[in-house]
Design an enzyme around this catalytic site. Sequence first.
Site, PDB file in Angstrom:
ATOM      1  N   VAL A 159       4.878  17.224  -7.248  1.00 49.49           N
ATOM      2  CA  VAL A 159       3.954  16.901  -6.156  1.00 49.49           C
ATOM      3  C   VAL A 159       3.431  18.166  -5.480  1.00 49.49           C
ATOM      4  O   VAL A 159       2.224  18.342  -5.303  1.00 49.49           O
ATOM      5  CB  VAL A 159       4.647  15.968  -5.127  1.00 49.49           C
ATOM      6  CG1 VAL A 159       3.822  15.839  -3.854  1.00 49.49           C
ATOM      7  CG2 VAL A 159       4.866  14.597  -5.750  1.00 49.49           C
TER       8      VAL A 159
ATOM      9  N   LYS B  69       0.139   9.997 -10.296  1.00 52.27           N
ATOM     10  CA  LYS B  69       0.971   9.564 -11.423  1.00 52.27           C
ATOM     11  C   LYS B  69       1.253  10.779 -12.297  1.00 52.27           C
ATOM     12  O   LYS B  69       0.308  11.509 -12.655  1.00 52.27           O
ATOM     13  CB  LYS B  69       0.228   8.523 -12.285  1.00 52.27           C
ATOM     14  CG  LYS B  69      -0.174   7.262 -11.552  1.00 52.27           C
ATOM     15  CD  LYS B  69      -0.825   6.252 -12.486  1.00 52.27           C
ATOM     16  CE  LYS B  69      -2.226   6.620 -12.942  1.00 52.27           C
ATOM     17  NZ  LYS B  69      -3.264   6.644 -11.912  1.00 52.27           N
ATOM     18  N   GLU B  70       2.499  11.014 -12.634  1.00 50.13           N
ATOM     19  CA  GLU B  70       2.781  12.104 -13.564  1.00 50.13           C
ATOM     20  C   GLU B  70       2.052  11.818 -14.864  1.00 50.13           C
ATOM     21  O   GLU B  70       1.941  10.679 -15.293  1.00 50.13           O
ATOM     22  CB  GLU B  70       4.291  12.223 -13.800  1.00 50.13           C
ATOM     23  CG  GLU B  70       4.978  12.882 -12.631  1.00 50.13           C
ATOM     24  CD  GLU B  70       6.474  13.051 -12.820  1.00 50.13           C
ATOM     25  OE1 GLU B  70       6.926  13.177 -13.967  1.00 50.13           O
ATOM     26  OE2 GLU B  70       7.185  13.056 -11.810  1.00 50.13           O
TER      27      GLU B  70
ATOM     28  N   ASN C  51       5.462   1.284  -4.824  1.00 50.47           N
ATOM     29  CA  ASN C  51       6.307   1.521  -6.002  1.00 50.47           C
ATOM     30  C   ASN C  51       7.122   0.282  -6.361  1.00 50.47           C
ATOM     31  O   ASN C  51       7.310  -0.028  -7.539  1.00 50.47           O
ATOM     32  CB  ASN C  51       7.230   2.726  -5.774  1.00 50.47           C
ATOM     33  CG  ASN C  51       6.503   4.028  -6.076  1.00 50.47           C
ATOM     34  OD1 ASN C  51       5.358   4.010  -6.528  1.00 50.47           O
ATOM     35  ND2 ASN C  51       7.144   5.149  -5.830  1.00 50.47           N
TER      36      ASN C  51
ATOM     37  N   CYS D  95      10.629   8.321  -9.545  1.00 54.62           N
ATOM     38  CA  CYS D  95      10.211   7.557  -8.359  1.00 54.62           C
ATOM     39  C   CYS D  95      10.657   6.102  -8.349  1.00 54.62           C
ATOM     40  O   CYS D  95      11.373   5.686  -7.440  1.00 54.62           O
ATOM     41  CB  CYS D  95       8.690   7.639  -8.205  1.00 54.62           C
ATOM     42  SG  CYS D  95       8.137   9.298  -7.793  1.00 54.62           S
TER      43      CYS D  95
ATOM     44  N   TYR E 165       3.029  -4.441 -18.835  1.00 54.85           N
ATOM     45  CA  TYR E 165       3.587  -4.214 -20.169  1.00 54.85           C
ATOM     46  C   TYR E 165       5.100  -4.409 -20.190  1.00 54.85           C
ATOM     47  O   TYR E 165       5.810  -3.852 -19.348  1.00 54.85           O
ATOM     48  CB  TYR E 165       3.263  -2.794 -20.655  1.00 54.85           C
ATOM     49  CG  TYR E 165       1.808  -2.600 -20.978  1.00 54.85           C
ATOM     50  CD1 TYR E 165       1.272  -3.144 -22.146  1.00 54.85           C
ATOM     51  CD2 TYR E 165       0.970  -1.909 -20.127  1.00 54.85           C
ATOM     52  CE1 TYR E 165      -0.075  -2.988 -22.440  1.00 54.85           C
ATOM     53  CE2 TYR E 165      -0.376  -1.741 -20.422  1.00 54.85           C
ATOM     54  CZ  TYR E 165      -0.886  -2.285 -21.582  1.00 54.85           C
ATOM     55  OH  TYR E 165      -2.215  -2.130 -21.879  1.00 54.85           O
TER      56      TYR E 165
ATOM     57  N   GLY F 249      11.353   4.012 -15.614  1.00 55.72           N
ATOM     58  CA  GLY F 249      12.224   5.146 -15.304  1.00 55.72           C
ATOM     59  C   GLY F 249      11.441   6.141 -14.465  1.00 55.72           C
ATOM     60  O   GLY F 249      10.513   5.766 -13.757  1.00 55.72           O
TER      61      GLY F 249
ATOM     62  N   ARG G  80      13.598  12.625 -15.730  1.00 61.88           N
ATOM     63  CA  ARG G  80      14.457  12.071 -14.682  1.00 61.88           C
ATOM     64  C   ARG G  80      14.518  10.549 -14.802  1.00 61.88           C
ATOM     65  O   ARG G  80      13.497   9.878 -14.790  1.00 61.88           O
ATOM     66  CB  ARG G  80      13.957  12.504 -13.300  1.00 61.88           C
ATOM     67  CG  ARG G  80      14.190  13.981 -13.038  1.00 61.88           C
ATOM     68  CD  ARG G  80      13.655  14.427 -11.701  1.00 61.88           C
ATOM     69  NE  ARG G  80      12.201  14.517 -11.673  1.00 61.88           N
ATOM     70  CZ  ARG G  80      11.494  14.972 -10.637  1.00 61.88           C
ATOM     71  NH1 ARG G  80      12.109  15.361  -9.544  1.00 61.88           N
ATOM     72  NH2 ARG G  80      10.182  15.043 -10.681  1.00 61.88           N
TER      73      ARG G  80
ATOM     74  N   PHE H  62      -0.774  -2.701 -15.749  1.00 62.34           N
ATOM     75  CA  PHE H  62       0.647  -2.582 -15.396  1.00 62.34           C
ATOM     76  C   PHE H  62       1.435  -3.852 -15.704  1.00 62.34           C
ATOM     77  O   PHE H  62       2.332  -4.244 -14.954  1.00 62.34           O
ATOM     78  CB  PHE H  62       0.791  -2.194 -13.914  1.00 62.34           C
ATOM     79  CG  PHE H  62       1.633  -0.975 -13.752  1.00 62.34           C
ATOM     80  CD1 PHE H  62       1.114   0.269 -14.054  1.00 62.34           C
ATOM     81  CD2 PHE H  62       2.948  -1.046 -13.357  1.00 62.34           C
ATOM     82  CE1 PHE H  62       1.893   1.403 -13.947  1.00 62.34           C
ATOM     83  CE2 PHE H  62       3.746   0.069 -13.246  1.00 62.34           C
ATOM     84  CZ  PHE H  62       3.204   1.297 -13.544  1.00 62.34           C
TER      85      PHE H  62
HETATM   86  P1  NAD Z   1      10.750  18.107  -7.593  1.00 64.41           P
HETATM   87  O1  NAD Z   1      12.208  17.969  -7.598  1.00 64.41           O
HETATM   88  O2  NAD Z   1       9.998  18.257  -8.863  1.00 64.41           O
HETATM   89  O3  NAD Z   1      10.338  19.331  -6.662  1.00 64.41           O
HETATM   90  C1  NAD Z   1      10.916  19.600  -5.412  1.00 64.41           C
HETATM   91  C2  NAD Z   1      10.902  21.105  -5.192  1.00 64.41           C
HETATM   92  O4  NAD Z   1      11.329  21.378  -3.861  1.00 64.41           O
HETATM   93  C3  NAD Z   1      11.832  21.887  -6.115  1.00 64.41           C
HETATM   94  O5  NAD Z   1      11.101  22.888  -6.793  1.00 64.41           O
HETATM   95  C4  NAD Z   1      12.871  22.494  -5.168  1.00 64.41           C
HETATM   96  O6  NAD Z   1      13.321  23.765  -5.581  1.00 64.41           O
HETATM   97  C5  NAD Z   1      12.063  22.589  -3.892  1.00 64.41           C
HETATM   98  N1  NAD Z   1      12.866  22.699  -2.657  1.00 64.41           N
HETATM   99  C6  NAD Z   1      14.013  22.071  -2.318  1.00 64.41           C
HETATM  100  N2  NAD Z   1      14.420  22.451  -1.086  1.00 64.41           N
HETATM  101  C7  NAD Z   1      13.516  23.347  -0.646  1.00 64.41           C
HETATM  102  C8  NAD Z   1      13.380  24.101   0.560  1.00 64.41           C
HETATM  103  N3  NAD Z   1      14.271  24.003   1.560  1.00 64.41           N
HETATM  104  N4  NAD Z   1      12.323  24.929   0.686  1.00 64.41           N
HETATM  105  C9  NAD Z   1      11.410  25.036  -0.311  1.00 64.41           C
HETATM  106  N5  NAD Z   1      11.494  24.354  -1.473  1.00 64.41           N
HETATM  107  C10 NAD Z   1      12.528  23.513  -1.625  1.00 64.41           C
HETATM  108  O7  NAD Z   1      10.202  16.813  -6.799  1.00 64.41           O
HETATM  109  P2  NAD Z   1       8.817  16.021  -6.983  1.00 64.41           P
HETATM  110  O8  NAD Z   1       8.852  15.166  -8.192  1.00 64.41           O
HETATM  111  O9  NAD Z   1       7.682  16.973  -6.773  1.00 64.41           O
HETATM  112  O10 NAD Z   1       8.913  15.032  -5.725  1.00 64.41           O
HETATM  113  C11 NAD Z   1       8.840  15.512  -4.400  1.00 64.41           C
HETATM  114  C12 NAD Z   1       8.724  14.312  -3.477  1.00 64.41           C
HETATM  115  O11 NAD Z   1       7.514  13.598  -3.753  1.00 64.41           O
HETATM  116  C13 NAD Z   1       9.842  13.284  -3.644  1.00 64.41           C
HETATM  117  O12 NAD Z   1      10.126  12.714  -2.389  1.00 64.41           O
HETATM  118  C14 NAD Z   1       9.230  12.237  -4.554  1.00 64.41           C
HETATM  119  O13 NAD Z   1       9.796  10.968  -4.383  1.00 64.41           O
HETATM  120  C15 NAD Z   1       7.790  12.244  -4.086  1.00 64.41           C
HETATM  121  N6  NAD Z   1       6.817  11.828  -5.109  1.00 64.41           N
HETATM  122  C16 NAD Z   1       6.966  12.225  -6.403  1.00 64.41           C
HETATM  123  C17 NAD Z   1       6.010  11.827  -7.346  1.00 64.41           C
HETATM  124  C18 NAD Z   1       6.160  12.222  -8.788  1.00 64.41           C
HETATM  125  O14 NAD Z   1       5.435  11.649  -9.609  1.00 64.41           O
HETATM  126  N7  NAD Z   1       7.026  13.150  -9.136  1.00 64.41           N
HETATM  127  C19 NAD Z   1       4.920  11.052  -6.960  1.00 64.41           C
HETATM  128  C20 NAD Z   1       4.781  10.698  -5.630  1.00 64.41           C
HETATM  129  C21 NAD Z   1       5.748  11.093  -4.703  1.00 64.41           C
END
Ligand code: NAD
Length: 443
Positions: free
Chosen positions: A11, A158-159, A215, A267, A258, A264, A335, A256
């Site tokens: 994100v 969306k990833e 979600n 999120c 399917y 998985g 994940r 959506f």
């Molecule tokens: P991620 O684990 O890929 O990235 C999080 C990053 O934060 C890591 O690089 C970590 O090193 C860093 N971090 C941790 N503590 C820190 C600090 N104190 N200071 C600076 N950096 C720090 O996570 P993500 O997949 O990007 O998700 C982040 C948030 O967004 C989550 O709450 C997730 O639920 C939400 N989200 C994710 C997605 C997705 O598709 N991945 C989509 C929407 C929302």
Amino acid sequence: MRLCVIGTGYVGLVTGTCFAEMGHRVSCVDVDAAKVARLKAGEPTIYEPGLKELMQNNMRERRLFFTTDLADGLKEAEVCFIAVGTPSTTEGAADISMVLAVADSIGTCIDQYMVVVNKSTVPVGTADKVRAVIQARLQERGLVNVEFDIVSNPEFLKEGAAVEDFMRPERVVVGSDNPRAAERMRELYEPFVRNQNPILLMDIKSAEITKYAANAMLALRISFMNEMAALCEQMGADIAQVRAGIGSDSRIGISFLYAGVGYGGSCFPKDVRELIHVGQAGGLPMDIVAAVDRVNERQKQAFAEKIINFYQGSVAGKKFAVWGLAFKPLTDDMRDAPSIQILRTLSEQGADLVAYDPQATGQAGQIFGPSINISYVEDMMEALTGVDALLLLTEWRQFRRPDFAGMKQRMRQPVIFDGRNQYNPKQMKNMGFVYRCIGRPNG
Ligand code: NAD
């Protein structure tokens, strides 16, 4: 504007890069020094289509910067985005300790007005906690007059299509209790929204719940279809035909819907569990959402059992090719991928696995280590050499129209377990394959 994005995961990195692309000056901060070193060298730490070019261009234009130093990142920032992880605790609650740690650091750094935006997916009520932590730090520093506003701005990218989704969002949700902060957010997002797609301004708690509700609704559609698929299998019906039959109702919609090996990713599983947790903590049973989670767990196990049952209860000594490890196509993210549980079960029962995934073998290697019998290959056809069956677990496009004749030649037995319903059962039978999929009659 000058912006700071804290956390450079899926994100944060996409958010920072896309804001830079719109002309803002963005500092991205992460505690992971190795990650920051790679990013500084112009190397994205995740796979997302289009991200590398966009990131490198904006670094060249000196609009996008990376640092481990939060104070430096926040210097002169008008808006900062918190985009750190919020993983599940063992009880299923969202762990917001990383968000609060960031809030604490913000409170020790800022000395002028700032909009603090929660982009991480956080439980309802988190904005109040973030505000309290920052306020306490400012008070300790004797800076009670330094103002800040909290905004909830959940992310819906969306990833696999993250850059595209961020650049052209279907909607932007902004939860704010302050017109000054809301106006900042509108200024930031207006260039991204087009075709009447709205910026939805709402109160903070509604914004926080909106992300979880979205979600959970999507996860529900998947679990619902998986439950219908199980019924189809039992009764000899075809889930693909049922999908067409219900999806053409405009109240339901076709997307959506399917059936597969279960949802998985980073999120859906954790957000569904947090919703169950927060509801139950307040005395609400959350029956529907709890069932969504149960059906999903059952679905992953059911696929492994389908394979084991095919071999009369024992896969010991069987060799399987695996196509796809990531939780969905176009990402390297492993994940909570369904492949983890399925492959662990098969390996525990004595199966030998040879896996191909276009992006996720690196992450898979870290997750599995030597704990299961798996090797990785770089060619999808190579994985098939001498195997008893192919397991298709992620619907990458390159698996859609493979060289079936070549596959049969390589495989010891022409057996396919398709967890993503990619092929036509009748055609597969005509080509001489034994084909098992989800909720469709065997060809
Ligand atoms: P991620 O684990 O890929 O990235 C999080 C990053 O934060 C890591 O690089 C970590 O090193 C860093 N971090 C941790 N503590 C820190 C600090 N104190 N200071 C600076 N950096 C720090 O996570 P993500 O997949 O990007 O998700 C982040 C948030 O967004 C989550 O709450 C997730 O639920 C939400 N989200 C994710 C997605 C997705 O598709 N991945 C989509 C929407 C929302």
